[in-house]
Design a protein around this motif. Structure first.
Motif, short mmCIF file in Angstrom:
data_model
loop_
_atom_site.label_atom_id
_atom_site.label_comp_id
_atom_site.label_asym_id
_atom_site.label_seq_id
_atom_site.Cartn_x
_atom_site.Cartn_y
_atom_site.Cartn_z
N GLU A 30 12.58 6.92 -4.30
CA GLU A 30 11.15 7.34 -3.76
C GLU A 30 10.15 6.54 -4.74
O GLU A 30 10.21 6.48 -5.83
CB GLU A 30 10.93 8.71 -4.02
CG GLU A 30 11.52 9.50 -2.61
CD GLU A 30 10.81 10.79 -2.50
OE1 GLU A 30 11.40 11.53 -1.61
OE2 GLU A 30 10.40 11.47 -3.65
N MET A 31 8.95 5.85 -4.18
CA MET A 31 8.15 5.47 -4.91
C MET A 31 6.82 5.33 -4.23
O MET A 31 6.72 5.60 -2.80
CB MET A 31 8.34 3.67 -5.02
CG MET A 31 9.37 3.17 -5.77
SD MET A 31 9.41 1.58 -5.73
CE MET A 31 10.29 1.26 -7.49
N LYS A 68 13.32 2.14 9.12
CA LYS A 68 13.87 1.96 7.94
C LYS A 68 13.30 2.69 7.03
O LYS A 68 14.09 2.86 5.90
CB LYS A 68 13.91 0.53 7.66
CG LYS A 68 14.81 -0.38 8.67
CD LYS A 68 15.99 -0.04 8.30
CE LYS A 68 17.18 -0.90 9.22
NZ LYS A 68 18.57 -0.73 9.21
N ILE A 69 12.09 2.94 6.90
CA ILE A 69 11.40 4.01 5.87
C ILE A 69 10.93 5.10 6.28
O ILE A 69 10.63 5.07 7.61
CB ILE A 69 10.65 2.84 4.84
CG1 ILE A 69 9.43 2.75 5.73
CG2 ILE A 69 11.11 1.85 4.19
CD1 ILE A 69 8.36 1.94 4.95
N TYR A 79 14.93 5.80 4.99
CA TYR A 79 15.20 6.72 5.81
C TYR A 79 16.75 6.92 5.85
O TYR A 79 17.37 6.04 5.75
CB TYR A 79 14.95 6.19 7.22
CG TYR A 79 15.02 7.19 8.16
CD1 TYR A 79 14.56 8.20 8.37
CD2 TYR A 79 16.49 6.99 9.34
CE1 TYR A 79 14.52 9.29 9.39
CE2 TYR A 79 16.56 8.05 10.24
CZ TYR A 79 15.70 9.30 10.30
OH TYR A 79 15.97 10.23 11.12
N GLU A 80 17.05 8.22 5.60
CA GLU A 80 18.48 8.62 5.56
C GLU A 80 18.66 9.54 6.79
O GLU A 80 17.91 10.46 7.01
CB GLU A 80 18.89 9.40 4.20
CG GLU A 80 18.26 8.66 3.00
CD GLU A 80 18.62 9.27 1.77
OE1 GLU A 80 19.00 10.33 1.87
OE2 GLU A 80 18.26 8.89 0.64
N LEU A 81 19.96 9.37 7.24
CA LEU A 81 20.27 10.34 8.55
C LEU A 81 20.77 11.62 8.28
O LEU A 81 21.10 11.87 6.94
CB LEU A 81 21.39 9.57 9.29
CG LEU A 81 21.00 8.10 9.85
CD1 LEU A 81 22.39 7.60 10.38
CD2 LEU A 81 20.10 8.37 10.84
#
Length: 81
Positions: A30-31, A68-69, A79-81
């Protein structure tokens, strides 16, 4: 200006898909947006100015639109499923 094609009058940093790939690869954690832009300019050895910032914001919009984000609590992450 068409940001999705390359011509001899554009720099590589003005190409949205290429710059988006670089931003996505930088996002291993994370940024905050300022950290992300600073890291991008450091890796590419360029100065952050209004034109570069505009292109990077377009890149983030592109990455967000294709899923994607994601944005959480003012931080950008993959982005994570």
């Amino acid at each position: 200006m068409d940001y999705f094609t390359i011509s001899k009058y554009q720099t590589i940093e003005e190409n949205i898909p290429y710059s988006s790939m670089i931003l996505y690869n930088i996002l291993d954690k994370e940024m905050h947006i300022d950290e992300l832009f600073t890291e991008y300019t450091r890796l590419n050895n360029i100065t952050l100015n209004l034109n570069v910032e505009r292109v990077l914001l377009l890149c983030l919009t592109f990455l967000y639109s294709i899923g994607k984000i994601e944005l959480t609590n003012k931080y950008i992450k993959r982005y994570e499923l």
